[in-house]
Design a protein around this motif. Structure first.
Motif, PDB file in Angstrom:
ATOM      1  N   TRP A 127       0.892  -1.157  -0.071  1.00 41.50           N
ATOM      2  CA  TRP A 127       0.007   0.182   0.074  1.00 41.50           C
ATOM      3  C   TRP A 127       1.105   1.296  -0.002  1.00 41.50           C
ATOM      4  N   ASN A 128       1.869   1.194   0.781  1.00 38.96           N
ATOM      5  CA  ASN A 128       2.923   2.651   0.643  1.00 38.96           C
ATOM      6  C   ASN A 128       3.475   2.659  -0.493  1.00 38.96           C
ATOM      7  N   GLU A 129       3.844   1.688  -1.315  1.00 40.41           N
ATOM      8  CA  GLU A 129       4.491   1.905  -2.716  1.00 40.41           C
ATOM      9  C   GLU A 129       3.569   2.456  -3.662  1.00 40.41           C
ATOM     10  N   ILE A 130       2.174   2.018  -3.449  1.00 43.20           N
ATOM     11  CA  ILE A 130       1.328   2.503  -4.225  1.00 43.20           C
ATOM     12  C   ILE A 130       0.839   4.045  -4.163  1.00 43.20           C
ATOM     13  N   THR A 136       4.880  10.289  -6.499  1.00 43.08           N
ATOM     14  CA  THR A 136       5.982  10.492  -7.315  1.00 43.08           C
ATOM     15  C   THR A 136       5.425  11.109  -8.765  1.00 43.08           C
ATOM     16  N   ARG A 137       4.407  10.406  -9.118  1.00 45.31           N
ATOM     17  CA  ARG A 137       3.742  10.806 -10.593  1.00 45.31           C
ATOM     18  C   ARG A 137       3.083  12.290 -10.535  1.00 45.31           C
ATOM     19  N   GLY A 138       2.538  12.482  -9.090  1.00 42.80           N
ATOM     20  CA  GLY A 138       2.128  14.026  -9.096  1.00 42.80           C
ATOM     21  C   GLY A 138       3.242  14.883  -9.070  1.00 42.80           C
ATOM     22  N   ILE A 139       4.366  14.632  -8.403  1.00 47.23           N
ATOM     23  CA  ILE A 139       5.437  15.517  -8.484  1.00 47.23           C
ATOM     24  C   ILE A 139       6.092  15.623 -10.002  1.00 47.23           C
ATOM     25  N   GLU A 140       6.216  14.552 -10.460  1.00 44.63           N
ATOM     26  CA  GLU A 140       6.413  14.657 -12.123  1.00 44.63           C
ATOM     27  C   GLU A 140       5.448  15.573 -12.802  1.00 44.63           C
ATOM     28  N   ALA A 141       4.037  15.279 -12.641  1.00 42.57           N
ATOM     29  CA  ALA A 141       3.177  15.925 -13.319  1.00 42.57           C
ATOM     30  C   ALA A 141       3.169  17.638 -12.889  1.00 42.57           C
ATOM     31  N   GLY A 142       3.954  17.904 -11.851  1.00 37.66           N
ATOM     32  CA  GLY A 142       3.966  19.411 -11.178  1.00 37.66           C
ATOM     33  C   GLY A 142       2.685  19.551 -10.524  1.00 37.66           C
ATOM     34  N   GLU A 143       1.881  18.580 -10.230  1.00 33.88           N
ATOM     35  CA  GLU A 143       0.832  18.667  -9.398  1.00 33.88           C
ATOM     36  C   GLU A 143       1.087  18.645  -7.881  1.00 33.88           C
ATOM     37  N   PHE A 144       2.217  18.006  -7.534  1.00 31.70           N
ATOM     38  CA  PHE A 144       2.689  17.883  -6.015  1.00 31.70           C
ATOM     39  C   PHE A 144       4.051  18.466  -6.071  1.00 31.70           C
ATOM     40  N   THR A 145       4.559  18.881  -4.745  1.00 36.49           N
ATOM     41  CA  THR A 145       5.823  19.193  -4.744  1.00 36.49           C
ATOM     42  C   THR A 145       6.537  18.659  -3.484  1.00 36.49           C
ATOM     43  N   SER A 146       5.999  17.532  -2.860  1.00 37.91           N
ATOM     44  CA  SER A 146       6.567  16.907  -1.767  1.00 37.91           C
ATOM     45  C   SER A 146       8.285  16.935  -2.025  1.00 37.91           C
ATOM     46  N   ALA A 147       8.778  17.131  -0.729  1.00 38.95           N
ATOM     47  CA  ALA A 147      10.418  16.964  -1.173  1.00 38.95           C
ATOM     48  C   ALA A 147      10.477  15.282  -0.977  1.00 38.95           C
ATOM     49  N   ASN A 148       9.820  14.659  -0.185  1.00 39.24           N
ATOM     50  CA  ASN A 148      10.282  12.881  -0.180  1.00 39.24           C
ATOM     51  C   ASN A 148       9.007  12.428  -0.106  1.00 39.24           C
ATOM     52  N   SER A 149       8.769  11.840  -1.356  1.00 41.72           N
ATOM     53  CA  SER A 149       7.481  10.945  -1.521  1.00 41.72           C
ATOM     54  C   SER A 149       7.471   9.642  -0.654  1.00 41.72           C
ATOM     55  N   GLU A 182     -11.212  14.982   5.480  1.00 41.03           N
ATOM     56  CA  GLU A 182      -9.943  15.342   6.213  1.00 41.03           C
ATOM     57  C   GLU A 182      -8.649  14.729   5.937  1.00 41.03           C
ATOM     58  N   ILE A 183      -8.667  13.322   5.719  1.00 42.36           N
ATOM     59  CA  ILE A 183      -7.489  12.640   5.335  1.00 42.36           C
ATOM     60  C   ILE A 183      -7.174  13.288   3.875  1.00 42.36           C
ATOM     61  N   PHE A 184      -7.860  13.528   2.880  1.00 43.03           N
ATOM     62  CA  PHE A 184      -7.699  13.934   1.754  1.00 43.03           C
ATOM     63  C   PHE A 184      -7.015  15.397   1.853  1.00 43.03           C
ATOM     64  N   ASN A 185      -7.547  16.502   2.743  1.00 46.81           N
ATOM     65  CA  ASN A 185      -7.025  17.755   2.869  1.00 46.81           C
ATOM     66  C   ASN A 185      -5.556  17.446   3.514  1.00 46.81           C
ATOM     67  N   PHE A 186      -5.526  16.699   4.561  1.00 42.48           N
ATOM     68  CA  PHE A 186      -4.040  16.447   5.213  1.00 42.48           C
ATOM     69  C   PHE A 186      -3.057  15.878   4.086  1.00 42.48           C
ATOM     70  N   SER A 187      -3.460  14.917   3.518  1.00 43.09           N
ATOM     71  CA  SER A 187      -2.649  14.550   2.442  1.00 43.09           C
ATOM     72  C   SER A 187      -2.150  15.461   1.262  1.00 43.09           C
ATOM     73  N   LEU A 188      -3.036  16.473   0.833  1.00 43.94           N
ATOM     74  CA  LEU A 188      -2.839  17.566  -0.187  1.00 43.94           C
ATOM     75  C   LEU A 188      -1.746  18.444   0.777  1.00 43.94           C
ATOM     76  N   GLN A 189      -1.860  18.694   2.020  1.00 47.62           N
ATOM     77  CA  GLN A 189      -0.929  19.530   2.346  1.00 47.62           C
ATOM     78  C   GLN A 189       0.349  19.135   2.705  1.00 47.62           C
ATOM     79  N   LEU A 190       0.461  17.562   2.865  1.00 47.01           N
ATOM     80  CA  LEU A 190       1.907  17.258   2.761  1.00 47.01           C
ATOM     81  C   LEU A 190       2.498  17.116   1.334  1.00 47.01           C
ATOM     82  N   VAL A 191       1.833  16.966   0.331  1.00 51.29           N
ATOM     83  CA  VAL A 191       2.400  16.793  -0.940  1.00 51.29           C
ATOM     84  C   VAL A 191       2.544  18.064  -1.893  1.00 51.29           C
ATOM     85  N   ARG A 192       1.916  19.187  -1.134  1.00 48.27           N
ATOM     86  CA  ARG A 192       1.799  20.273  -2.067  1.00 48.27           C
ATOM     87  C   ARG A 192       2.784  21.471  -1.467  1.00 48.27           C
TER      88      ARG A 192
END
Length: 192
Positions: A127-130, A136-149, A182-192
């Motif tokens: 699940w973590n790999e998924i 990682t794909r979100g970072i490559e697409a410029g949608e996410f900016t997480s420093a460490n996926s 809540e989980i989705f918003n938290f996740s977006l905060q982590l990756v953006r």
């Protein structure tokens, strides 16, 4: 049409009984009665009861991952953030169910039995790999900016696991919708 082997039928019947009665409340006698087979017939396929229990739990965990990929293939996610939401929505329990309660039962076993620990760890890593791949794909697409996926994936998985445990124990449609948001918003905060 694929016909299951008898070993697969035994495994499926055991898993259904574990979901109905609880992992530690099922005996070989229950399984033999369910399948209308002798005890020796079951032991032809499994050397002992613990081996069957472990194999049935592994089947459940593997089936969940396979089901996720099938449903993801059928879904119409466009942006990577939509795929992340799909992932969270898939893994957050969507109704009170014996399936999810069985997940809760497995955790204490994994703390005391290395075989279950290895099984649970392998499943968590899948699940973590998924989710890491999604990030990682979100970072490559410029949608996410997480420093460490990898770190973000672990954090999202941990939060999702905690919320899932709460909802398994006290489910409502409204609570699930709130938790997912809540989980989705938290996740977006982590990756953006």
């Amino acid at each position: 049409m694929k016909v299951d082997s008898f070993k697969d039928l035994i495994k499926k019947a055991a898993l259904n009984l574990f979901k109905e009665k609880g992992l530690n409340n099922v005996s070989t006698r229950d399984l033999n009665a369910r399948l209308n087979i002798s005890r020796s017939h079951m032991y032809h396929y499994y050397s002992n009861w613990d081996e069957l229990k472990l194999d049935a739990i592994k089947k459940m965990l593997d089936d969940d991952v396979n089901d996720y990929f099938l449903k993801k293939k059928e879904s119409d996610t466009g942006k990577v953030s939509e795929e992340l939401l799909f992932f969270l929505d898939y893994l957050l329990p969507d109704a009170p169910s014996s399936h999810w309660i069985l997940y809760l039962e497995i955790w204490p076993l994994s703390a005391r039995d290395q075989r279950y620990a290895e099984l649970i760890h392998a499943n968590l890593m899948q699940w973590n790999e998924i989710v890491e791949d999604i990030i990682t794909r979100g970072i490559e697409a410029g949608e996410f900016t997480s420093a460490n996926s990898q770190v973000s994936a672990r954090q999202i998985a941990a939060v999702l696991d905690g919320y899932s445990s709460m909802i398994i124990l006290d489910y409502s449609v409204e609570k699930r919708a709130l938790f997912l948001e809540e989980i989705f918003n938290f996740s977006l905060q982590l990756v953006r």
